[in-house]
Design a protein around this motif. Structure first.
Motif, mmCIF file in Angstrom:
data_model
loop_
_atom_site.group_PDB
_atom_site.id
_atom_site.type_symbol
_atom_site.label_atom_id
_atom_site.label_comp_id
_atom_site.label_asym_id
_atom_site.label_seq_id
_atom_site.Cartn_x
_atom_site.Cartn_y
_atom_site.Cartn_z
ATOM 1 N N LYS A 297 0.847 -1.190 0.000
ATOM 2 C CA LYS A 297 0.000 0.000 0.000
ATOM 3 C C LYS A 297 0.881 1.239 0.000
ATOM 4 O O LYS A 297 2.027 1.207 0.465
ATOM 5 C CB LYS A 297 -0.920 0.003 1.222
ATOM 6 N N SER A 298 0.347 2.339 -0.509
ATOM 7 C CA SER A 298 1.149 3.554 -0.592
ATOM 8 C C SER A 298 0.293 4.784 -0.325
ATOM 9 O O SER A 298 -0.940 4.757 -0.453
ATOM 10 C CB SER A 298 1.800 3.673 -1.978
ATOM 11 N N SER A 299 0.959 5.855 0.058
ATOM 12 C CA SER A 299 0.287 7.136 0.263
ATOM 13 C C SER A 299 1.337 8.232 0.175
ATOM 14 O O SER A 299 2.551 7.962 0.229
ATOM 15 C CB SER A 299 -0.430 7.187 1.616
ATOM 16 N N ASN B 213 -14.030 4.150 9.893
ATOM 17 C CA ASN B 213 -13.750 4.552 8.500
ATOM 18 C C ASN B 213 -12.845 5.778 8.489
ATOM 19 O O ASN B 213 -13.148 6.800 7.872
ATOM 20 C CB ASN B 213 -15.049 4.835 7.752
ATOM 21 N N GLN C 283 -9.769 8.235 7.599
ATOM 22 C CA GLN C 283 -9.239 8.575 6.287
ATOM 23 C C GLN C 283 -7.936 9.359 6.407
ATOM 24 O O GLN C 283 -7.676 9.989 7.422
ATOM 25 C CB GLN C 283 -10.267 9.404 5.503
ATOM 26 N N ALA D 208 -3.524 9.745 4.824
ATOM 27 C CA ALA D 208 -2.356 8.988 4.384
ATOM 28 C C ALA D 208 -2.000 7.849 5.332
ATOM 29 O O ALA D 208 -1.588 6.771 4.894
ATOM 30 C CB ALA D 208 -1.167 9.934 4.220
ATOM 31 N N TYR E 195 -4.058 6.095 7.273
ATOM 32 C CA TYR E 195 -5.053 5.027 7.200
ATOM 33 C C TYR E 195 -5.088 4.363 5.817
ATOM 34 O O TYR E 195 -5.552 3.222 5.697
ATOM 35 C CB TYR E 195 -6.421 5.573 7.611
ATOM 36 N N SER E 196 -4.548 5.053 4.809
ATOM 37 C CA SER E 196 -4.388 4.399 3.508
ATOM 38 C C SER E 196 -3.384 3.260 3.601
ATOM 39 O O SER E 196 -3.473 2.269 2.870
ATOM 40 C CB SER E 196 -3.923 5.410 2.451
ATOM 41 N N ILE E 197 -2.425 3.389 4.516
ATOM 42 C CA ILE E 197 -1.416 2.353 4.716
ATOM 43 C C ILE E 197 -1.890 1.297 5.709
ATOM 44 O O ILE E 197 -1.749 0.082 5.473
ATOM 45 C CB ILE E 197 -0.094 2.974 5.210
ATOM 46 N N TYR E 198 -2.479 1.727 6.816
ATOM 47 C CA TYR E 198 -2.764 0.806 7.925
ATOM 48 C C TYR E 198 -4.239 0.442 8.082
ATOM 49 O O TYR E 198 -4.593 -0.297 8.991
ATOM 50 C CB TYR E 198 -2.221 1.395 9.230
ATOM 51 N N ALA F 289 -8.572 1.719 7.191
ATOM 52 C CA ALA F 289 -9.555 2.683 7.665
ATOM 53 C C ALA F 289 -10.133 2.310 9.023
ATOM 54 O O ALA F 289 -10.653 3.161 9.736
ATOM 55 C CB ALA F 289 -10.689 2.824 6.643
#
Length: 537
Positions: free
Chosen positions: A132-134, A189, A191, A193, A195-198, A200
């Motif tokens: 995953k990335s952010s 939920n 949101q 950077a 939570y994009s990795i770890y 929501a």
């Protein structure tokens, strides 16, 4: 010693361990500071020096007892107390794990890949981990002069006076925490950077997510060529909700040399145990307003006494690095009394480490506007930047606690403060040896240090046994006219004013030759000149 990247393992700037100055609402008192063998390092070369410590299994929430007093920051999870400065690293690791599990949520270690760029106007951050990335970015404002510059990360553009920061010679990094952890989202939920990795549904709260984002900014600065920003001279600040974030950020990244939270309120500096009695924003309100705190904290909003950790220990996690807590005594909803208790409690760890001059708490301000730019803070702000980020100053820390919101540490404390040396004493040797006055040939010697402010003071008394040791001791002193004891720890007391006597409690009466113990009390009135006497059997 250097890391593989060539970066110093520890900050090269070393602070001299001199007497700190404590000034509260106008009164100034010199504080004797006992120095350990090593000088206090202002910043570490890694995010978490205690990452390799073996931390015992943590208790489960359902098994936690109710403890009305503040937890002992010097007490290990195995029930023993630390006795040396070298013990603190792994004790801090225990506090970190407790705070992550029950208060803030876990701060993951550095992701597998962090990259980015540093320019004179911006920093870009790219993160990749487990497929995953952010990414996110921050704006840079440089001061006049020639770099590389130290920098202060300002959360949300809402913290210490940025003009004063740049005038002192530091850059400003304007960091948008919402890019990393958005407010206004449900806990299931989240949101941004982080939570994009770890995920929501991560149980980590926004404050820790914001802290993670600052750590990744520091990663990128470390990887840059060092021509614009210094990799080993970073500060952090924020006010209100961003003050909460700055407080947590500085506690959980030991590369940060200077932490400056402002008016952080509930979920920030104020002790959780004190908030319900002060009339500050309730814990349930702070927990429900935004997912600032970790999900696990929800079970403690009505019973903070069950927490095995409190914010005086979050303060202690910053030690011995620079800490400048700015507060507002005019707004009870911010919990300034409870914040002053957190600062005083955490300052005991600073003092034990010989770094008592590295912490400042300042609530003695006239303007009651929330997050105002205050003239009272401009000079100490620049002095802190000079001392911790530029290495050109040596101003001692102060405690300027407004009489409008002065907390009483004695009400919350029942543990002593050890003198932490560089190596632990032999097993079963009792209390640590004193590094104060030489022991008397017989009997005992008592010395006192005072933290004073207008209308009150805290006194810490050290009792040192003579060569023959003690089985019991008695300390006498005469309080100035008008002074009255309001609380005491680690001793029994006869009288509250005038001529007062203190005797040992069960666990600290027997001392070997040259060994020492401490007790303390808080009082109203003036401290004046306190001259203790000591006798023993």
């Amino acid at each position: 010693m250097t890391t593989s990247s060539g970066r110093p393992r520890i900050h090269p700037l070393i602070v001299m361990l001199v007497a700190g100055t404590l000034t509260v609402a106008g009164a100034t008192t010199l504080l004797p500071v006992t120095a350990p063998a090593e000088a206090a390092v202002l910043a570490a070369g890694v995010e978490d020096e205690g990452a390799g410590c073996a931390v015992p299994a943590l208790p489960e929430a359902g098994a936690l007892p109710s403890i009305t007093k503040l937890p002992d920051p010097f007490l290990r999870l195995n029930g023993t107390r630390i006795t040396s400065a070298t013990d603190w690293q792994c004790r801090r690791a225990e506090i970190k794990k407790l705070a992550e599990k029950f208060v803030y949520g876990e701060k993951p270690a550095k992701p597998a890949s962090v990259s980015g760029t540093v320019s004179s106007s911006s920093i870009s951050v790219n993160v990749a981990h487990n497929g995953k990335s952010s990414s996110f970015s921050a704006r840079v404002e440089l001061p006049s002069g020639t770099g590389p510059f130290p920098a202060v990360v300002v959360l949300g553009g809402f913290g210490a006076d940025t003009a004063a920061i740049k005038a002192a010679g530091a850059a400003v990094i304007n960091y948008d925490p919402y890019a990393v952890g958005k407010e206004g989202t449900p806990r299931n939920n989240k949101q941004g950077a982080f939570y994009s990795i770890y995920g929501a549904s991560s149980s980590t709260g926004l404050l820790m997510a914001w802290a993670w984002g600052v750590s990744r900014i520091i990663d990128v600065i470390e990887q840059s060529n060092g021509s614009i920003l210094k990799a080993d001279a970073t500060g952090v600040t924020g006010c209100s909700r961003f003050g909460k974030g700055a407080f947590v950020t500085g506690a959980f990244d030991q590369r940060i040399a200077l932490t400056m939270p402002i008016e952080s309120g509930s979920a920030g500096a104020p002790i959780f145990r004190g908030i319900p009695g002060e009339g500050a924003q309730s814990l349930s309100s702070a927990y429900g307003e935004q997912p600032w705190l970790g999900d696990a904290f929800g079970t403690f909003t009505g019973s903070p006494a069950r927490l095995p950790v409190d914010t005086h220990e979050t303060v202690a996690m910053v030690a011995p690095r620079g800490l400048f807590v700015m507060d507002n005594p005019h707004i009870a909803n911010l919990g300034p009394k409870s914040a002053s208790v957190a600062a005083l409690g955490g300052a005991e760890v600073y003092r034990a480490l010989g770094a008592g001059s590295n912490i400042t708490y300042w609530s003695d301000v006239t303007d009651g506007t929330h997050c105002a730019s205050r003239a009272e803070w401009r000079t100490p702000l620049q002095q802190h930047i000079q001392k911790y980020l530029l290495g050109t100053g040596n101003a001692a820390g102060t405690m300027r606690i407004s009489s409008r919101a002065a907390g009483n540490l004695a009400e919350w404390r029942d543990w002593p403060t050890p003198v932490l040396g560089s190596t632990p004493p032999p097993a079963s040797s009792g209390p640590p040896p004193s590094s104060g006055p030489p022991p008397a040939s017989g009997g005992c010697v008592a010395t006192v240090s005072v933290n004073a402010w207008t209308g009150g003071f805290v006194a810490t008394v050290q009792v040192t046994a003579g060569a023959a040791g003690t089985s019991a001791w008695t300390v006498g002193l005469t309080l100035p006219s008008g002074a009255t004891i309001t609380g005491i720890w680690n001793a029994n007391r006869t009288g509250t004013s005038g001529a007062v006597q203190f005797t040992n409690v069960t666990h600290n009466g027997r001392l070997g030759g040259g060994q020492a113990t401490e007790f303390g009390f808080q009082a109203t009135g003036s401290s004046g000149g306190l001259t203790p006497t000591c006798s023993s059997t």
